[in-house]
Design an enzyme around this catalytic site. Structure first.
Site, PDB file in Angstrom:
ATOM      1  N   ASN A 104      -0.973   5.581   5.453  1.00 37.80           N
ATOM      2  CA  ASN A 104       0.009   5.847   4.396  1.00 37.80           C
ATOM      3  C   ASN A 104       0.104   7.330   4.018  1.00 37.80           C
ATOM      4  O   ASN A 104       1.168   7.799   3.607  1.00 37.80           O
ATOM      5  CB  ASN A 104      -0.260   4.986   3.156  1.00 37.80           C
ATOM      6  CG  ASN A 104      -1.678   5.109   2.643  1.00 37.80           C
ATOM      7  OD1 ASN A 104      -2.576   5.626   3.319  1.00 37.80           O
ATOM      8  ND2 ASN A 104      -1.919   4.618   1.441  1.00 37.80           N
TER       9      ASN A 104
ATOM     10  N   VAL B 204     -10.499  -3.546   2.183  1.00 38.81           N
ATOM     11  CA  VAL B 204     -11.831  -4.004   1.790  1.00 38.81           C
ATOM     12  C   VAL B 204     -12.572  -4.670   2.954  1.00 38.81           C
ATOM     13  O   VAL B 204     -13.744  -4.348   3.205  1.00 38.81           O
ATOM     14  CB  VAL B 204     -11.748  -4.952   0.572  1.00 38.81           C
ATOM     15  CG1 VAL B 204     -13.105  -5.586   0.287  1.00 38.81           C
ATOM     16  CG2 VAL B 204     -11.259  -4.194  -0.658  1.00 38.81           C
ATOM     17  N   PRO B 205     -11.944  -5.599   3.701  1.00 40.77           N
ATOM     18  CA  PRO B 205     -12.681  -6.222   4.810  1.00 40.77           C
ATOM     19  C   PRO B 205     -13.192  -5.214   5.843  1.00 40.77           C
ATOM     20  O   PRO B 205     -14.337  -5.311   6.300  1.00 40.77           O
ATOM     21  CB  PRO B 205     -11.647  -7.176   5.427  1.00 40.77           C
ATOM     22  CG  PRO B 205     -10.699  -7.477   4.321  1.00 40.77           C
ATOM     23  CD  PRO B 205     -10.615  -6.223   3.523  1.00 40.77           C
ATOM     24  N   THR B 206     -12.338  -4.229   6.195  1.00 43.63           N
ATOM     25  CA  THR B 206     -12.785  -3.220   7.171  1.00 43.63           C
ATOM     26  C   THR B 206     -13.853  -2.326   6.559  1.00 43.63           C
ATOM     27  O   THR B 206     -14.810  -1.929   7.237  1.00 43.63           O
ATOM     28  CB  THR B 206     -11.592  -2.378   7.656  1.00 43.63           C
ATOM     29  OG1 THR B 206     -10.574  -3.247   8.139  1.00 43.63           O
ATOM     30  CG2 THR B 206     -12.014  -1.448   8.775  1.00 43.63           C
TER      31      THR B 206
ATOM     32  N   GLU C 269     -13.142   4.354   0.333  1.00 36.67           N
ATOM     33  CA  GLU C 269     -11.990   4.338  -0.581  1.00 36.67           C
ATOM     34  C   GLU C 269     -11.124   3.178  -0.107  1.00 36.67           C
ATOM     35  O   GLU C 269     -10.428   3.267   0.893  1.00 36.67           O
ATOM     36  CB  GLU C 269     -11.250   5.684  -0.515  1.00 36.67           C
ATOM     37  CG  GLU C 269     -10.327   5.909  -1.697  1.00 36.67           C
ATOM     38  CD  GLU C 269      -8.937   5.370  -1.433  1.00 36.67           C
ATOM     39  OE1 GLU C 269      -8.666   4.234  -1.888  1.00 36.67           O
ATOM     40  OE2 GLU C 269      -8.142   6.051  -0.782  1.00 36.67           O
TER      41      GLU C 269
ATOM     42  N   CYS D 210      -2.589   2.765  -2.255  1.00 28.58           N
ATOM     43  CA  CYS D 210      -3.702   1.897  -2.649  1.00 28.58           C
ATOM     44  C   CYS D 210      -3.909   1.834  -4.158  1.00 28.58           C
ATOM     45  O   CYS D 210      -4.351   0.811  -4.680  1.00 28.58           O
ATOM     46  CB  CYS D 210      -4.988   2.350  -1.963  1.00 28.58           C
ATOM     47  SG  CYS D 210      -5.365   4.093  -2.225  1.00 28.58           S
TER      48      CYS D 210
ATOM     49  N   GLU E 137      -3.364  -7.658  -2.802  1.00 31.11           N
ATOM     50  CA  GLU E 137      -2.700  -6.379  -2.560  1.00 31.11           C
ATOM     51  C   GLU E 137      -1.549  -6.582  -1.573  1.00 31.11           C
ATOM     52  O   GLU E 137      -1.755  -7.016  -0.442  1.00 31.11           O
ATOM     53  CB  GLU E 137      -3.700  -5.367  -1.999  1.00 31.11           C
ATOM     54  CG  GLU E 137      -3.141  -3.972  -1.886  1.00 31.11           C
ATOM     55  CD  GLU E 137      -4.183  -2.955  -1.456  1.00 31.11           C
ATOM     56  OE1 GLU E 137      -4.092  -1.797  -1.883  1.00 31.11           O
ATOM     57  OE2 GLU E 137      -5.096  -3.312  -0.689  1.00 31.11           O
TER      58      GLU E 137
ATOM     59  N   GLU F 249     -13.790  11.079  -3.704  1.00 34.61           N
ATOM     60  CA  GLU F 249     -13.106  12.140  -2.982  1.00 34.61           C
ATOM     61  C   GLU F 249     -12.457  13.055  -4.008  1.00 34.61           C
ATOM     62  O   GLU F 249     -12.197  12.656  -5.136  1.00 34.61           O
ATOM     63  CB  GLU F 249     -12.063  11.550  -2.015  1.00 34.61           C
ATOM     64  CG  GLU F 249     -12.711  10.739  -0.897  1.00 34.61           C
ATOM     65  CD  GLU F 249     -11.742  10.286   0.167  1.00 34.61           C
ATOM     66  OE1 GLU F 249     -10.608   9.916  -0.189  1.00 34.61           O
ATOM     67  OE2 GLU F 249     -12.120  10.307   1.348  1.00 34.61           O
TER      68      GLU F 249
END
Length: 527
Positions: free
Chosen positions: A190, A267-269, A287, A321, A424, A501
């Site tokens: 993105n 989140v899963p990755t 993040e 996000c 999401e 970050e």
């Protein structure tokens, strides 16, 4: 025999790299003044040892699409174990040189990189539009933010310092803030260039090297960044780019010479990245996703609240996000809010992202478009009402008819238990819900596994700070939304991630602290 063959291999590899460095034209020159529907990229998009490198095998290459037209931009072969190892070793060799420079010297090189990027801002932005689908207006803002990020961390580099600690008996200790070594950055599609900068600039400022893996859906501008860093004077290999998907990312996370992994994505990755990094006890910054609440009280400045809600939902086609996609509006002003937000949403110009007047471009891919449209249909089945949008959009320009466009959507009559409110969506869909009291809306806002961002609109200063304190999120915007800056920390609570970050806080995540204890007298021994 094996060692001799290996020496021969690296000798010929480095000869080849030297030839490539001399013969290659910078990627941005090849893509100068990029336009929609005309770009067909044949150049290799891996970069290490100071040059673009062709992957060894093109057999399992995946197509990269131009979101606004649906055309294939290029075929992208993933890097395997051998390429990943070459990139990491190249980074380690450069790190040994770079880490010995003073912060002032590193900062000077980064400032030169920022100057080069600012000089070429428009050309880079056009490439970002072609590869990502966002509007040129947004892309220019993104590249400007990237320039600011490099400048900011160039300024931080000379300030890195430890602490002097006086101890009993005239002894003392001091601390040294030292780099980690080779860091891995894994970016999302993105914000392709912004994320590459937000991971690499602090890493390099702190004396590290980085191997960066962009999303395979938006692989181009990270390579442009690598060539800008090289032109600015970083050692060959300090910032390398390896292309590929999950398998390439796994190879990076498991490589024994990698000290840290910074990942932006789902989140899963993120869980998988953390698990892989844990096997080597590597540091991680994650993040991850969000489903952020935006709370609008009846005493707000309604005009600003409406504009804030639009900014919280429709930037980059809703593919952000930290977007405030759960919009809670106090019941007394709900009708006025809906009337105004629908009117403004209908007026959003969707279409050719290269035109100055366009305010919404194309989603990143056909599967992403279908997924977002599927969320809208599911919301309707569960009782939500579509007030506007939520449909495929076909621009009038014939060359854009295959693009991944949709009309921005506002959903009313939503409930907290609906899929569109809990999950999401990552598209231009705003879910609006009424609330009555502050206590109630805080409980509902926090009832999620996510905690990336949040927002509140109110004229009551005490309430604004009280709500900000009680929202369980890494960022809270008061009377605005998505006004992120490189100078403030960004990161999530709960399953939205760990670490930060941006801002000075990120220095903690790209350095390690060494304590040195100095005895000034005789050793007092028990033995």
């Amino acid at each position: 025999m094996h060692a001799r063959l290996l020496r021969h291999f690296f000798f010929f590899f480095f000869l080849r790299q030297k030839f490539l460095k001399m013969s290659q034209q910078p990627l941005l020159q090849l893509l100068h003044n990029a336009s929609l529907g005309s770009l067909e990229l044949k150049e290799p998009l891996n970069f290490w040892c100071g040059a673009r490198v062709q992957a060894r095998s093109a057999g399992n290459a995946e197509p990269v699409y131009e979101p606004a037209t649906g055309r294939v931009l290029c075929d992208l072969p993933p890097c395997g174990a051998e390429e990943v190892d070459q990139a990491v070793r190249s980074a380690h060799a450069a790190y040994l040189k770079w880490s010995r420079l003073s912060g002032m010297e590193r900062g000077r090189v980064l400032l030169e990189a920022a100057r080069i990027m600012r000089e070429r801002l428009v050309d880079i932005a056009k490439v970002e539009v072609v590869n990502n689908g966002k509007t040129l207006t947004e892309a220019k803002g993104n590249i400007h933010m990237a320039v600011q990020g490099i400048e900011y961390f160039a300024g931080i580099a000379p300030t890195l310092a430890g602490q002097h600690i006086q101890m009993p008996g005239g002894c003392f200790a001091y601390t040294r803030r030292e780099p980690l070594g080779v860091c891995v950055g894994i970016g999302a599609w993105n914000f392709p260039l912004v994320l590459a900068v937000m991971k690499s600039a602090p890493a390099l400022a702190c004396g590290n090297a980085m191997v960066y893996k962009p999303s395979p859906m938006a692989p181009i501008t990270a390579v442009i960044l690598a060539e800008i860093y090289k032109e600015a004077g970083v050692p060959d290999g300090l910032f390398n780019v390896v292309q590929g998907g999950a398998e390439t990312g796994s190879l990076l996370c498991h490589h024994p010479m990698v000290a840290k992994v910074s990942f932006t994505g789902s989140v899963p990755t993120g869980k998988k990245v953390m698990e892989m990094a844990a096997k080597g006890v590597k540091q991680v910054t994650l993040e991850l996703g969000g489903k952020s609440p935006l709370i609008i009280f009846k005493d707000c400045e309604l005009e600003n609240a409406v504009k804030g809600a639009l900014m919280a939902n429709f930037l980059t086609q809703g593919q952000v996000c930290c977007n405030g996609t759960r919009v809670y509006v106090q019941r007394d002003i709900l009708p006025q809010f809906l009337e105004e937000v629908v009117k403004r949403t209908k007026a959003i110009a969707v279409g050719d992202p290269m035109l100055d007047g366009t305010r919404m471009g194309a989603l990143i891919s056909r599967p992403q478009l279908d997924k977002v449209l599927g969320f809208v249909k599911e919301a309707q089945k569960q009782g939500a009402r579509v007030l506007c949008g939520g449909e495929p959009f076909v621009p009038s320009d014939p060359k854009l008819k295959g693009g991944y466009f949709m009309s921005p959507c506002v959903l009313d009559n939503c409930r907290d238990d609906m899929t569109c409110v809990k999950e999401e969506i990552f598209g231009p869909v705003m879910s609006v819900m009424p609330f009555d009291t502050e206590e109630e809306v805080l409980q509902r806002a926090n009832n999620t596994t996510f905690g990336l961002a949040s927002g509140v609109f109110t004229r009551d200063v005490a309430r604004a700070h009280r709500v900000a304190e009680n929202l369980q999120a890494g960022t809270c915007f008061i009377n605005n939304y998505n006004t992120n800056s490189v100078v403030v920390p960004f990161g999530g609570y709960k399953m939205s991630g760990i670490g930060k970050e941006n801002g000075q806080a990120v220095i903690e995540y790209y350095t390690q602290l060494k304590t040195v204890v100095v005895e000034m007298g005789d050793v007092q021994s028990l033995f």
